[in-house]
Scaffold this active site. Sequence first.
Site, PDB file in Angstrom:
ATOM      1  CE  LYS A 175      -4.572  -1.060   0.417  1.00 43.10           C
ATOM      2  NZ  LYS A 175      -4.640  -2.431   0.844  1.00 43.10           N
ATOM      3  CB  SER A 179      -0.698  -8.118  -1.321  1.00 47.28           C
ATOM      4  OG  SER A 179      -1.644  -8.919  -0.634  1.00 47.28           O
TER       5      SER A 179
HETATM    6  C1  LIG Z   1      -5.375  -3.490   0.339  1.00 49.68           C
HETATM    7  C2  LIG Z   1      -4.796  -4.841   0.245  1.00 49.68           C
HETATM    8  C3  LIG Z   1      -5.096  -5.702  -0.837  1.00 49.68           C
HETATM    9  C4  LIG Z   1      -6.086  -5.345  -1.915  1.00 49.68           C
HETATM   10  O1  LIG Z   1      -5.737  -4.209  -2.673  1.00 49.68           O
HETATM   11  P1  LIG Z   1      -6.831  -3.494  -3.566  1.00 49.68           P
HETATM   12  O2  LIG Z   1      -6.092  -2.430  -4.292  1.00 49.68           O
HETATM   13  O3  LIG Z   1      -7.869  -2.937  -2.625  1.00 49.68           O
HETATM   14  O4  LIG Z   1      -7.420  -4.530  -4.452  1.00 49.68           O
HETATM   15  C5  LIG Z   1      -4.466  -6.938  -0.896  1.00 49.68           C
HETATM   16  N1  LIG Z   1      -3.615  -7.337   0.067  1.00 49.68           N
HETATM   17  C6  LIG Z   1      -3.306  -6.551   1.120  1.00 49.68           C
HETATM   18  C7  LIG Z   1      -2.342  -7.059   2.120  1.00 49.68           C
HETATM   19  C8  LIG Z   1      -3.879  -5.272   1.249  1.00 49.68           C
HETATM   20  O5  LIG Z   1      -3.561  -4.498   2.296  1.00 49.68           O
END
Ligand SMILES: *Cc1c(COP(=O)(O)O)cnc(C)c1O
Length: 327
Positions: free
Chosen positions: A57, A310
């Site tokens: 993020k 992510s």
């Molecule tokens: C926010 C987030 C997502 C999803 O991202 P989007 O842009 O809302 O689709 C995936 N994994 C993690 C760890 C996140 O914090």
Amino acid sequence: MPEPTSPITLRDIYRARQAIAPLVRRTPLVYARDLSTATGANVYLKLENQQETGSFKLRGAANRLMALTAAERQRGVVTVSTGNHGRGVAYVAQRLDIRAVICVPELVLPHKVAAMRALGAEVVVHGRTQDDAERHALELQTAEGLTLVSAFDEPYIIAGQGTIGLEILEDLPQVDTVVVPLSGGGLLGGIAVAMKSATPNIRTVGVSQERGPAMALSLQAGAPVPVVEEPSLADSLLGGIGLDNRYTFGLIRDLVDEVVLLSEAEIAAAMIYALRQEKQIVEGGGGVGIGALLTHKLSHLGEQVAVVVSGGNVDLDKLLALVAKAQ
Ligand SMILES: *Cc1c(COP(=O)(O)O)cnc(C)c1O
């Protein structure tokens, strides 16, 4: 170019990469031996759980804040977040010496508030629901001249997240499939623009939780729909895409080949697998790409697969309890 009307271009993503380079880590793309054996493909993990602040993020937040005018920087930013987005905004604001106000509802977990305060943000606890906190953020925007920083549905945010796609293309030029956690779609939307602009036949796959998968339901309906929120291990994927969604719904609809969903048990299994086999601490939302491969849910798996991991912001006691239960 992906779509003549695409609001975000490959050039925007290259610009983002330049803008955010001083603020973000270039995370490793590592070969995942066991996952490769299990699937018969060459699987690589893009480790954004090792990003500064513990999730990707930061990339979008950095790109958005770097684009502020001098006057906007002076006044500061406001956002609504209980988790990774708030941390990213707080971190970047602190590095750039910008005032950051983060609105959260009363039910937010205390350790998340503490993490954002430790990064220098002003955390304002207001109202019972996410909507209440959002209304309060809009009031502060007007009253104090702050700039509202969206979590996903904004071109600078999407382009910032898309820089992950550029790094994957550099480290694995022969990539034919990317598997990406999906909530509001800023992450997958940005990566899909990068991939489809480079080579249109790279498959782009989104993975969400079965409980309230807002984007998947919206795609089915042909327009953004509200979701009933239920708790999930993938807490960072919860929430709607916005009924007034402007960018990410169209990007995902036009550029993404497949969306698959995981049950709670499958998400837990992916988190445990990441820890045991790959020695990675992964939060529920961060591990769904691994889960999609372990459960063989993709209709078609290529030969060179990049999985975006992510985020890694999970309560360790909670993770270890999952591991213990699975013995
Ligand atoms: C926010 C987030 C997502 C999803 O991202 P989007 O842009 O809302 O689709 C995936 N994994 C993690 C760890 C996140 O914090």
